[in-house]
Design a protein around this motif. Structure first.
Motif, mmCIF file in Angstrom:
data_model
loop_
_atom_site.group_PDB
_atom_site.id
_atom_site.type_symbol
_atom_site.label_atom_id
_atom_site.label_comp_id
_atom_site.label_asym_id
_atom_site.label_seq_id
_atom_site.Cartn_x
_atom_site.Cartn_y
_atom_site.Cartn_z
ATOM 1 N N ASN A 128 8.631 28.020 6.939
ATOM 2 C CA ASN A 128 9.759 28.873 6.655
ATOM 3 C C ASN A 128 11.108 27.469 6.446
ATOM 4 O O ASN A 128 12.063 28.051 5.982
ATOM 5 N N VAL A 129 10.711 26.366 7.068
ATOM 6 C CA VAL A 129 11.855 25.521 6.883
ATOM 7 C C VAL A 129 11.453 24.245 6.053
ATOM 8 O O VAL A 129 12.328 23.299 5.605
ATOM 9 N N SER A 130 10.178 23.844 6.429
ATOM 10 C CA SER A 130 9.536 22.602 5.816
ATOM 11 C C SER A 130 9.348 22.611 4.120
ATOM 12 O O SER A 130 8.679 23.498 3.963
ATOM 13 N N LEU A 131 9.745 21.579 3.677
ATOM 14 C CA LEU A 131 9.513 21.566 2.203
ATOM 15 C C LEU A 131 8.663 20.342 1.888
ATOM 16 O O LEU A 131 8.556 19.686 0.957
ATOM 17 N N ILE A 132 8.088 19.574 3.103
ATOM 18 C CA ILE A 132 7.422 18.514 3.014
ATOM 19 C C ILE A 132 6.233 18.469 1.928
ATOM 20 O O ILE A 132 5.991 17.651 1.117
ATOM 21 N N GLU A 133 5.313 19.493 2.185
ATOM 22 C CA GLU A 133 4.342 19.517 1.167
ATOM 23 C C GLU A 133 4.762 19.832 -0.288
ATOM 24 O O GLU A 133 4.110 19.435 -1.199
ATOM 25 N N THR A 134 5.859 20.739 -0.162
ATOM 26 C CA THR A 134 6.490 20.809 -1.621
ATOM 27 C C THR A 134 6.934 19.488 -2.364
ATOM 28 O O THR A 134 6.721 19.423 -3.527
ATOM 29 N N GLN A 135 7.428 18.582 -1.605
ATOM 30 C CA GLN A 135 7.728 17.343 -1.943
ATOM 31 C C GLN A 135 6.500 16.571 -2.557
ATOM 32 O O GLN A 135 6.815 16.082 -3.799
ATOM 33 N N VAL A 136 5.703 16.529 -2.042
ATOM 34 C CA VAL A 136 4.437 16.033 -2.818
ATOM 35 C C VAL A 136 3.816 16.747 -4.115
ATOM 36 O O VAL A 136 3.653 15.869 -5.126
ATOM 37 N N MET A 171 12.998 18.071 5.267
ATOM 38 C CA MET A 171 12.221 17.307 4.294
ATOM 39 C C MET A 171 12.073 15.737 4.819
ATOM 40 O O MET A 171 12.458 15.398 5.783
ATOM 41 N N HIS A 172 10.937 15.241 4.238
ATOM 42 C CA HIS A 172 10.559 13.870 4.659
ATOM 43 C C HIS A 172 9.622 13.185 3.800
ATOM 44 O O HIS A 172 8.751 13.813 3.277
ATOM 45 N N PRO A 173 10.162 12.002 3.192
ATOM 46 C CA PRO A 173 9.195 11.234 2.211
ATOM 47 C C PRO A 173 7.724 10.925 2.694
ATOM 48 O O PRO A 173 6.923 10.619 1.574
ATOM 49 N N GLY A 174 7.356 10.976 4.007
ATOM 50 C CA GLY A 174 6.177 10.616 4.277
ATOM 51 C C GLY A 174 5.884 9.089 4.013
ATOM 52 O O GLY A 174 6.556 8.377 3.281
ATOM 53 N N PRO A 175 4.691 8.524 4.788
ATOM 54 C CA PRO A 175 3.855 9.563 5.743
ATOM 55 C C PRO A 175 4.734 9.610 7.113
ATOM 56 O O PRO A 175 5.599 8.863 7.232
ATOM 57 N N MET A 176 4.524 10.652 7.789
ATOM 58 C CA MET A 176 5.349 10.949 8.992
ATOM 59 C C MET A 176 4.567 10.185 10.090
ATOM 60 O O MET A 176 3.465 10.193 10.254
ATOM 61 N N ARG A 197 11.147 7.836 7.415
ATOM 62 C CA ARG A 197 10.081 7.127 8.467
ATOM 63 C C ARG A 197 10.648 5.912 9.180
ATOM 64 O O ARG A 197 11.425 5.183 8.533
ATOM 65 N N VAL A 198 10.222 6.083 10.376
ATOM 66 C CA VAL A 198 10.703 4.640 11.189
ATOM 67 C C VAL A 198 9.721 3.490 10.661
ATOM 68 O O VAL A 198 8.624 3.584 10.899
ATOM 69 N N GLN A 199 10.421 2.398 9.984
ATOM 70 C CA GLN A 199 9.333 1.594 9.245
ATOM 71 C C GLN A 199 9.278 0.159 10.160
ATOM 72 O O GLN A 199 9.872 -0.622 10.089
ATOM 73 N N ARG A 200 8.233 0.518 11.202
ATOM 74 C CA ARG A 200 8.072 -0.480 12.118
ATOM 75 C C ARG A 200 7.797 -1.839 11.744
ATOM 76 O O ARG A 200 7.806 -2.895 11.885
ATOM 77 N N GLU A 201 6.939 -1.674 10.361
ATOM 78 C CA GLU A 201 6.340 -2.904 9.565
ATOM 79 C C GLU A 201 7.429 -3.837 9.083
ATOM 80 O O GLU A 201 7.119 -5.014 8.858
ATOM 81 N N ARG A 202 8.692 -3.372 8.970
ATOM 82 C CA ARG A 202 9.705 -4.234 8.710
ATOM 83 C C ARG A 202 10.609 -4.650 9.674
ATOM 84 O O ARG A 202 11.633 -5.354 9.444
ATOM 85 N N ASN A 243 0.848 -1.216 0.075
ATOM 86 C CA ASN A 243 -0.097 0.109 0.201
ATOM 87 C C ASN A 243 0.907 1.265 -0.056
ATOM 88 O O ASN A 243 1.994 1.310 0.643
ATOM 89 N N SER A 244 0.350 2.114 -0.824
ATOM 90 C CA SER A 244 1.146 3.667 -0.804
ATOM 91 C C SER A 244 0.047 4.567 -1.337
ATOM 92 O O SER A 244 0.270 4.753 -2.743
ATOM 93 N N THR A 245 -0.501 5.162 -0.802
ATOM 94 C CA THR A 245 -1.456 6.316 -1.135
ATOM 95 C C THR A 245 -0.972 7.233 -1.865
ATOM 96 O O THR A 245 -1.145 7.691 -3.075
ATOM 97 N N ARG A 246 0.338 7.815 -1.241
ATOM 98 C CA ARG A 246 1.061 8.807 -1.755
ATOM 99 C C ARG A 246 1.476 8.665 -3.259
ATOM 100 O O ARG A 246 1.340 9.370 -4.205
ATOM 101 N N THR A 247 2.425 7.645 -3.209
ATOM 102 C CA THR A 247 2.918 7.244 -4.445
ATOM 103 C C THR A 247 2.020 6.965 -5.728
ATOM 104 O O THR A 247 2.110 7.399 -6.877
ATOM 105 N N GLN A 248 1.162 5.904 -5.268
ATOM 106 C CA GLN A 248 0.305 5.420 -6.294
ATOM 107 C C GLN A 248 -0.847 6.770 -6.909
ATOM 108 O O GLN A 248 -1.105 6.952 -8.064
ATOM 109 N N SER A 249 -1.272 7.493 -5.979
ATOM 110 C CA SER A 249 -1.978 8.756 -6.178
ATOM 111 C C SER A 249 -1.210 9.665 -7.289
ATOM 112 O O SER A 249 -1.703 10.066 -8.247
#
Length: 330
Positions: free
Chosen positions: A298-306, A278-283, A240-245, A72-78
């Protein structure tokens, strides 16, 4: 707030896109600097298109794009779906959970089924490293790796680089710290490779339990202390801390992880004044990043990345479609 250097304009003429010589996009390591910069140049034109009222093109009219996501990856697939539709492609999202794959069909059988559908472009995400490359050998169409296991996520690295270049004008010479769960991160692997190609100084920062053996041979400096790793960094890229892995105890608790490795305003002060985040998401808020940092415009590019992700994926789809058309013409 870090800005594009004086004299560097967003509309500054870039080199004309070079012909993409690959049938697939599977790994950053397959690309050279000219190809990377050409893809980013293409993305720049598509980013400008996204600001217009009418965003529809007919570049891929008559082409079929299939999104095949085993994870699953709503962000990348969308993002890929929107990119394909904006370029006029017929886009199909295949639900693996309800498909023959969920009933025991092998990857090779899936490839045969896909070939029978005659798609032009196939975007694949899979939980096993190397699975996307295997699939690419068994289908006739162009394949884009949308993330395979702990191996690579090339379009994420491209959109991250594009986001940095759009804001700062250039990547060469920048110090970029990639922090957190490096061990399980395909984003980190692709970014280290791409940022090295573009001439950045790359650092990997995280606890020893979440740092891969041999990470110091990736072309990055390795730090286990946030103060040292963030010192004079121009960009701080959290993972992201990938707890599922995770199948064991990689750190005592989320609270302790955040205390030592989560990015908050105090730790960000270790970086260069005006450093970007920056952060690739989800956070995982309060685990790898604090909301006061993530939501600070002023510092976050997270929405810009999307937003930039759609433009970059349009560029990749266009380049692969052109490459396929050139192949057919020969």
């Amino acid at each position: 707030m870090a800005q594009r250097p004086t004299g560097v304009k967003k509309s500054e003429a870039r080199s004309s896109p070079v012909r993409f010589r690959h049938k697939h996009l599977l790994a950053i390591a397959d690309l050279d600097r000219f190809e990377v910069e050409s893809l980013l140049d293409r993305a720049e034109a598509f980013a400008e298109l996204s600001e217009k009222k009418v965003k529809k093109l007919d570049t891929l009219r008559g082409r079929t794009l299939i999104n095949l996501f085993f994870e699953n990856s709503t962000r990348t697939q969308s993002s890929f779906e929107l990119a394909g539709k904006r370029m006029g492609a017929d886009v199909v999202n295949m639900s693996v959970k309800s498909s023959s794959v969920a009933k025991g069909e092998t990857l090779i059988d899936t490839a045969a089924t896909l070939n029978a559908m005659r798609p032009d472009l196939l975007v694949v995400r899979h939980g096993s490293s190397g699975a996307v490359e295997l699939l690419s050998r068994k289908v006739d169409c162009a394949v884009v790796n949308a993330g395979d296991g702990k191996h690579e996520h090339p379009t994420q690295a491209l959109l991250d680089a594009f986001t940095i270049r759009d804001r700062l004008g250039n990547i060469e010479g920048l110090t970029i710290a990639i922090c957190g769960d490096v061990l399980h991160s395909r984003v980190a692997r692709s970014n280290v490779a791409l940022l090295n190609i573009l001439g950045a100084r790359v650092r990997l920062v995280g606890p020893p339990t979440l740092m891969p053996i041999g990470a110091d041979r990736w072309g990055a400096e390795v730090f286990h202390n946030m103060r040292d790793g963030l010192k004079d960094a121009d960009v701080v890229m959290m993972l992201r801390v990938q707890r599922e892995r995770m199948t064991g105890g990689f750190f005592p608790s989320a609270r302790e992880f955040f205390w030592f490795y989560g990015l908050d305003e105090e730790k960000l002060k270790f970086a260069k004044p005006g450093a970007l985040v920056m952060h690739p998401g989800p956070m995982n808020r309060g685990v790898e990043i604090d909301s006061t940092v993530a939501d600070n415009p002023n510092v976050s590019l997270i929405e810009t990345q999307v937003r930039m992700g759609v433009a970059v994926r349009m560029a990749v789809l266009e380049a692969l479609a052109e490459s396929g058309a050139n192949e057919e013409a020969r």
